[in-house]
Design an enzyme around this catalytic site. Sequence first.
Site, short mmCIF file in Angstrom:
data_model
loop_
_atom_site.label_atom_id
_atom_site.label_comp_id
_atom_site.label_asym_id
_atom_site.label_seq_id
_atom_site.Cartn_x
_atom_site.Cartn_y
_atom_site.Cartn_z
N ASP A 39 0.55 5.56 -4.29
CA ASP A 39 0.94 4.83 -3.09
C ASP A 39 2.00 5.63 -2.34
OD1 ASP A 39 0.75 1.55 -2.23
OD2 ASP A 39 2.40 2.75 -1.38
N ILE A 40 1.89 5.64 -1.02
CA ILE A 40 2.83 6.41 -0.19
C ILE A 40 4.24 5.81 -0.21
CG2 ILE A 40 2.52 5.21 2.03
CD1 ILE A 40 2.11 8.02 3.29
N ASN A 97 -4.02 -7.67 -3.31
CA ASN A 97 -3.72 -8.59 -2.22
C ASN A 97 -5.01 -8.86 -1.46
OD1 ASN A 97 -0.91 -8.67 -2.75
ND2 ASN A 97 -0.70 -6.66 -1.78
N GLY A 103 -1.24 -11.16 1.70
CA GLY A 103 -0.42 -10.07 2.22
C GLY A 103 -1.16 -8.75 2.27
N GLN A 104 -2.48 -8.78 2.37
CA GLN A 104 -3.25 -7.53 2.42
C GLN A 104 -3.01 -6.83 3.75
OE1 GLN A 104 -7.47 -8.02 1.75
NE2 GLN A 104 -7.89 -5.83 1.97
N HIS A 110 -8.60 -2.78 -2.62
CA HIS A 110 -7.84 -1.89 -3.49
C HIS A 110 -7.07 -2.69 -4.52
CE1 HIS A 110 -5.37 -2.90 0.03
NE2 HIS A 110 -4.33 -2.88 -0.76
N HIS A 112 -3.60 -2.35 -6.92
CA HIS A 112 -2.36 -1.63 -7.22
C HIS A 112 -2.17 -1.60 -8.74
CE1 HIS A 112 -0.52 -2.23 -3.05
NE2 HIS A 112 -1.48 -3.15 -3.05
P1 5GP Z 1 -1.75 -3.99 0.61
O1 5GP Z 1 -0.55 -4.69 1.18
O2 5GP Z 1 -2.86 -3.87 1.61
O3 5GP Z 1 -2.16 -4.56 -0.71
O4 5GP Z 1 -1.25 -2.53 0.23
C1 5GP Z 1 -1.48 -1.39 1.00
C2 5GP Z 1 -0.72 -0.26 0.34
O5 5GP Z 1 -1.17 0.94 0.90
C3 5GP Z 1 0.79 -0.31 0.52
O6 5GP Z 1 1.43 -0.36 -0.76
C4 5GP Z 1 1.10 0.98 1.29
O7 5GP Z 1 2.31 1.58 0.89
C5 5GP Z 1 -0.10 1.85 0.98
N1 5GP Z 1 -0.44 2.80 2.02
C6 5GP Z 1 -0.56 2.56 3.36
N2 5GP Z 1 -0.90 3.68 4.02
C7 5GP Z 1 -1.02 4.65 3.07
C8 5GP Z 1 -1.36 6.04 3.14
O8 5GP Z 1 -1.64 6.61 4.20
N3 5GP Z 1 -1.39 6.73 1.97
C9 5GP Z 1 -1.10 6.12 0.77
N4 5GP Z 1 -1.15 6.89 -0.33
N5 5GP Z 1 -0.77 4.82 0.66
C10 5GP Z 1 -0.74 4.10 1.81
#
Ligand code: 5GP
Length: 128
Positions: A39-40, A97, A103-104, A110, A112
């Site tokens: 994750d970034i 999520n 909170g997606q 995906h 985590h």
């Molecule tokens: P969500 O809230 O959709 O479950 O999580 C999305 C996740 O994607 C977040 O933890 C966010 O930090 C990660 N993320 C968003 N953009 C990027 C990216 O460009 N590269 C990577 N490696 N992670 C990303």
Amino acid sequence: MRVTGLPPYDPTNVFARILRGEIPSKKVHEDDFALAFHDINPQAPVHVLVIPKGAYCSHADFTASATDAEIAGFWRAVGKVARDLGLEAGGYRILSNMGEDGGQEVPHFHVHIFGGRRIGRMVPRAEA
Ligand code: 5GP
């Protein structure tokens, strides 16, 4: 039938772009069914995302529309990634999520994987 809980799949979402190699990622695993990368914005010492190769918006979409082979292949990859990262001894958390209440942020399904420390409460208390 395509169940999404979200708008139709957006092929310009950031994870679709990572899958196509248009955006770099720190890859930890790739096979026919899944890609895993760091994750970034990590929320734990280990914070890895695992995504299916197929175009599924969310957990709802994936579980309704993916083939049995895609579902099995994806979850085997999640387990392998956690194992290969050395997380089994100490334990880890997997989380997905889904939609607005979940909170997606990125509309490509995906999971985590968090590890490397005690992860804490399963769900934060609601703010007053
Ligand atoms: P969500 O809230 O959709 O479950 O999580 C999305 C996740 O994607 C977040 O933890 C966010 O930090 C990660 N993320 C968003 N953009 C990027 C990216 O460009 N590269 C990577 N490696 N992670 C990303």
